[in-house]
Design an enzyme around this catalytic site. Structure first.
Site, mmCIF file in Angstrom:
data_model
loop_
_atom_site.group_PDB
_atom_site.id
_atom_site.type_symbol
_atom_site.label_atom_id
_atom_site.label_comp_id
_atom_site.label_asym_id
_atom_site.label_seq_id
_atom_site.Cartn_x
_atom_site.Cartn_y
_atom_site.Cartn_z
ATOM 1 C CG ASP A 47 -1.815 -1.016 1.164
ATOM 2 O OD1 ASP A 47 -2.860 -1.200 2.034
ATOM 3 O OD2 ASP A 47 -2.006 -1.546 0.118
ATOM 4 C CG ASP A 51 -0.911 5.164 -0.181
ATOM 5 O OD1 ASP A 51 -0.856 4.794 0.888
ATOM 6 O OD2 ASP A 51 -1.663 5.078 -1.002
ATOM 7 C CB SER A 96 -17.242 -18.168 -5.532
ATOM 8 O OG SER A 96 -16.285 -19.174 -5.672
ATOM 9 C CG LEU A 97 -22.703 -18.180 -6.724
ATOM 10 C CD1 LEU A 97 -23.753 -17.001 -7.080
ATOM 11 C CD2 LEU A 97 -23.688 -19.360 -6.231
ATOM 12 C CD GLU A 130 -31.314 -14.514 -5.347
ATOM 13 O OE1 GLU A 130 -31.973 -15.651 -5.246
ATOM 14 O OE2 GLU A 130 -30.633 -13.903 -4.407
ATOM 15 C CE LYS A 132 -22.355 -13.477 -9.449
ATOM 16 N NZ LYS A 132 -21.413 -12.294 -9.111
ATOM 17 C CG ASP A 134 -20.916 -5.505 -10.137
ATOM 18 O OD1 ASP A 134 -20.098 -6.143 -9.652
ATOM 19 O OD2 ASP A 134 -20.675 -4.958 -11.282
ATOM 20 C CE1 TYR A 242 -25.541 -13.482 -1.342
ATOM 21 C CE2 TYR A 242 -26.387 -11.248 -2.233
ATOM 22 C CZ TYR A 242 -25.284 -12.193 -1.974
ATOM 23 O OH TYR A 242 -24.120 -11.827 -2.118
ATOM 24 C CE LYS A 330 -20.547 -13.484 -13.091
ATOM 25 N NZ LYS A 330 -19.251 -13.483 -13.392
ATOM 26 C CB CYS A 424 13.177 -18.433 -20.777
ATOM 27 S SG CYS A 424 12.863 -17.566 -19.481
ATOM 28 C CB CYS A 427 16.907 -18.163 -17.400
ATOM 29 S SG CYS A 427 15.970 -19.264 -17.953
ATOM 30 C CB CYS A 448 11.234 -21.128 -19.495
ATOM 31 S SG CYS A 448 12.766 -21.155 -18.668
ATOM 32 C CB CYS A 454 14.335 -20.126 -15.236
ATOM 33 S SG CYS A 454 13.119 -18.638 -15.535
HETATM 34 S S1 IVH Z 1 -25.717 -16.600 -3.478
HETATM 35 C C1 IVH Z 1 -23.084 -19.955 -1.699
HETATM 36 N N1 IVH Z 1 -27.153 -14.476 -4.532
HETATM 37 O O1 IVH Z 1 -21.981 -13.354 -6.281
HETATM 38 C C2 IVH Z 1 -23.445 -19.036 -2.852
HETATM 39 N N2 IVH Z 1 -24.798 -14.266 -4.425
HETATM 40 O O2 IVH Z 1 -20.127 -15.116 -7.446
HETATM 41 C C3 IVH Z 1 -23.810 -17.812 -1.934
HETATM 42 N N3 IVH Z 1 -23.860 -12.292 -5.394
HETATM 43 O O3 IVH Z 1 -19.858 -14.033 -3.434
HETATM 44 C C4 IVH Z 1 -24.009 -16.674 -2.864
HETATM 45 N N4 IVH Z 1 -25.701 -11.378 -6.038
HETATM 46 O O4 IVH Z 1 -21.033 -11.536 -3.438
HETATM 47 C C5 IVH Z 1 -25.842 -14.828 -4.180
HETATM 48 N N5 IVH Z 1 -28.249 -12.730 -5.208
HETATM 49 C C6 IVH Z 1 -27.227 -13.261 -4.960
HETATM 50 C C7 IVH Z 1 -25.986 -12.284 -5.347
HETATM 51 C C8 IVH Z 1 -24.616 -13.239 -5.110
HETATM 52 C C9 IVH Z 1 -24.591 -11.061 -5.841
HETATM 53 C C10 IVH Z 1 -22.298 -12.407 -5.282
HETATM 54 C C11 IVH Z 1 -21.680 -12.701 -3.815
HETATM 55 C C12 IVH Z 1 -21.106 -13.894 -4.182
HETATM 56 C C13 IVH Z 1 -20.728 -13.891 -5.781
HETATM 57 C C14 IVH Z 1 -20.639 -15.357 -6.291
#
Ligand code: IVH
Length: 708
Positions: A47, A51, A96-97, A130, A132, A134, A242, A330, A424, A427, A448, A454
């Site tokens: 950081d 900066d 994550s999803l 639902e 997603k 951001d 959610y 997506k 490479c 190296c 490489c 290397c």
């Molecule tokens: S469900 C076990 N629902 O997407 C899964 N996630 O790519 C729980 N996000 O880290 C996540 N809208 O930050 C869920 N309607 C929604 C969402 C959502 C945004 C984000 C969330 C997660 C990321 C996964």
């Protein structure tokens, strides 16, 4: 200001031409660090150094205001917040999803879920859909209805404690409404900013001469990660609930029911959620939301589908870090055109040469992009991308930006096809073409052959070694590794653990150096000490053996439990070679295939590697693997083989369930097999089991056994 590595001319000596060039360089460099920080969540410099770059940029701009660039970093915010927060371990990991991009991915998701659950065509399968959001995900902890803690997602296992800041968010109730509230309820969701609030915030920032944010997501993240809560309080952050983490009592048995409960507790939930019955309904929802996207008033980057019944969610469980019961669909990537200034070759940890496009910075989907991946030499040739070309770049969500294609009409007359280096760049060793064994990387890779000589490979291996999912040594970032390596202080992992002892003897101790200070050096040494004991799965992952990613390392750790058992098994395979029983034993582990066994043998056949591991073990204690849910079940530790057609459980479900109960699921029957579960039409595995005298169970007997 802190001295940067290139010794920059002092401000007074700077000519306008120098200033212009340096501002361009700084804009690109800072944008690159912003990308690393915000997109990849993987900063390359400290950081403080970051900066310093920004301060230099601002100082030059003050002297030459006429040279301020449109894409100047001073017009954006990306500054890594200097705030530090305490860490919070998530009792239930924040996952994550998986992603879907095409319609077929969604149909396949529904089909996969149905197969896994063995649902007949007539049985209904409700799935919620639902938007997603951001923003950034957050976990709120309520105890007896009272908000007691809030943590960011972090790496999913550990986040930052942002309780004080979250308490200033008006939409998040300090007390839940209603009776019969669970003793503990961790509610999870997204913090975000509405478009109008974002615009007003930026206008106020500009008015006050403060930094302007690149997009609502960055503004929300920056607002939450403030050391001074009164700043967060002044930002109109919002929240949608959610999902959930720990819950002492489950109030409902469906996803939509849970979200309705959240609403009844006074938490904001997204009003657009819909319960759908078929893949076609999901796709219709996706299109409808796509059309409404621009007028929603907040940023979304897709829609999320979740299996509605919670008992189904339980049965489906997780693969790696994503639930099987949900997927993110997506929206298509956003694109922009810009000029390809150069192609730089990066050398990876295993010697792969990756071409990186150095771009004229351009905003794509709200983020300034100055680097993009070109994948490999065949991709460059196939797309015929040339230095000097105007190119189309795209980014989708948090993936690395990509060069899509050149704009041929704009090609400069003198642009020549790109010639990929045959040596490479780090190296000078020969770089050979290989078919890439990683199917995801696709196609070929030039590698490489410098191996241990290397420096680029050695540095990358060390960076991997200290990274978050490996040894996770705080304060030992990529920049430090580069510097320590160049100086000869750290060349191999073991050197990290002798650094303090050597530093004590050194004529030029770190604490006396510019940019260090006794406190930060001590902090670094304590962070190193904290990792002198490390879990087996992290240790194996940290070695950076090809094909041993996080999941495979865990599979190995799960199977062997201790470093000694692992070493003995691999050593036996090294000695006996392929086609041996020792080889087959490793191959039989769930999740492990011959590619991994071969990689392990390659690695441990190399005396240098064995020596590096032994040296490391002289300083590090490897703690045995502790199974996640330390459930004791009648099949814990037993090896099971499923064969034939199972009627009640799908094959993958049976396997996942057995593993959850601590059993090892194998693909082949041997004398070490404890049970063979035989369904209809079982073939050679059943005969084999009978020959070897292995206990054979019917599906019903198996179910009775696991139920205890
Ligand atoms: S469900 C076990 N629902 O997407 C899964 N996630 O790519 C729980 N996000 O880290 C996540 N809208 O930050 C869920 N309607 C929604 C969402 C959502 C945004 C984000 C969330 C997660 C990321 C996964």
């Amino acid at each position: 200001m802190a001295k940067s590595k290139r010794s920059a001319p002092t401000l007074d000596d700077l000519t306008a031409a120098d200033a212009e060039a340096e501002l361009a360089r700084l804009a690109a460099e800072i944008a690159r660090h912003d990308e690393r920080y915000f997109l990849a969540d993987d900063p390359e410099i400290s950081d403080a150094d970051y900066d310093a770059l920004r301060r230099r940029n601002e100082a030059i701009e003050q002297r030459f205001p006429e040279l301020i660039r449109n894409d100047s970093p001073s017009k954006r915010v990306g500054a890594a917040p200097s705030a530090t927060f305490s860490k919070v371990r998530h009792g239930v990991p924040m996952l994550s999803l998986g992603n879907a991009f095409a319609d077929e991915d969604v149909t396949e998701f529904v089909a996969r879920v149905r197969r896994f659950l063995s649902l007949s065509a007539e049985e209904p399968l409700a799935i919620t859909a639902e938007p997603k959001i951001d923003g950034l995900s957050i976990s709120l902890r309520y105890q007896n209805g009272e908000l007691v803690g809030a943590a960011t997602r972090g790496d999913g296992a550990e986040g930052e404690n942002v309780t004080a800041n979250v308490k200033t968010i008006r939409e998040i109730p300090a007390r839940l409404k209603g009776r019969d509230l669970p003793a503990v309820a961790e509610v999870r969701g997204e913090i975000y900013l509405r478009h109008d609030d974002f615009a007003a915030l930026n206008a106020a920032q500009a008015e006050a001469g403060s930094k302007v944010f690149a997009n609502p997501r960055n503004a929300a993240a920056g607002s939450l990660r403030q050391l001074d809560s009164s700043i967060t309080a002044a930002r109109p952050l919002r929240f949608f609930a959610y999902t959930w983490g720990e819950l002492s009592a489950l109030p409902e048995n469906t996803q939509h029911g849970m979200v309705e409960t959240f609403a009844s507790w006074g938490l904001p939930v997204n009003p657009l959620m819909r319960v759908c019955a078929t893949a076609d309904d999901l796709l219709a929802f996706y299109r409808e939301i796509g059309e409404r996207r621009a007028s929603l008033g907040y940023d979304i980057d897709g829609v999320v589908y979740k299996v509605d019944r919670l008992d189904y969610q339980d049965r489906l469980g997780f693969v790696s870090r994503s639930p099987r019961w949900a997927i993110a669909h997506k929206f298509p990537a956003e694109q922009a055109t810009t000029v390809l200034r150069d192609i730089e070759i990066q050398v990876g940890r295993t010697g792969s040469l990756t071409p990186v496009a150095k771009l004229e910075p351009v905003t794509v989907g709200g983020v300034v992009v100055s680097n993009a991946t070109l994948h490999n030499e065949d991709e460059i040739a196939r797309k015929d991308v040339r230095i000097g070309d105007t190119v189309v770049v795209q980014r989708a969500g948090d993936v690395i930006p990509q060069v899509v294609r050149p704009v041929i009409e704009k090609r400069p007359a003198d642009a020549v096809p790109y010639v990929f280096p045959k040596v490479c760049p780090a190296c000078g060793s020969h770089a050979v073409r290989e078919a890439d064994s990683d199917p995801e990387a696709g196609g070929v890779v030039r590698r490489c052959t410098g191996g241990l000589i290397c420096p680029a490979q050695a540095k990358e291996r060390l960076k991997h070694f200290v990274s978050r999912l490996a040894f996770d040594i705080e304060g030992m970032g990529e920049e430090k590794i580069e510097a320590f390596f160049d100086e000869g202080l750290i060349r191999r992992p073991a050197d990290i653990f002798t650094l303090e002892a050597r530093d004590k003897e050194s004529a030029d101790p770190l604490a006396k150096r510019k940019g260090f200070g006794a406190k930060s050096v001590d902090k670094l040494f304590r962070a190193i000490d904290a990792r002198r004991t490390i879990g087996l799965e992290r240790f194996l992952f940290a070695l950076g053996i090809r094909h041993i990613g996080e999941t495979t390392a865990k599979d190995l750790a799960k199977a062997y439990r201790t470093m000694e058992a692992f070493r003995a098994a691999v050593q036996a395979a090294v000695v006996a070679g392929a086609d041996s029983e020792a080889y087959e034993d490793i191959d039989a582990i769930e999740g492990i295939g011959t590619t991994v066994v071969d990689a392990l043998i390659d690695f441990f056949s190399e005396p240098h590697n064995v020596e590096a591991v032994d040296d490391l073990l002289a300083h590090v204690t490897v703690a045995p693997f502790v199974p996640h849910a330390a459930v004791e079940s009648p099949v814990t530790g037993k090896t099971v083989v499923f064969t034939g057609k199972l009627e009640q459980l799908g094959r993958s479900e049976a396997k996942a369930q057995a593993e959850r109960l601590g059993a090892k699921v194998s693909g082949s029957v041997s004398a070490k097999t404890d049970y063979v579960v035989a369904g209809a039409d079982a073939g050679s595995k059943l005969t084999n089991a009978q020959k070897l005298g292995v206990t054979v169970l019917t599906e019903d007997e198996w179910i009775a056994l696991i139920k205890g």
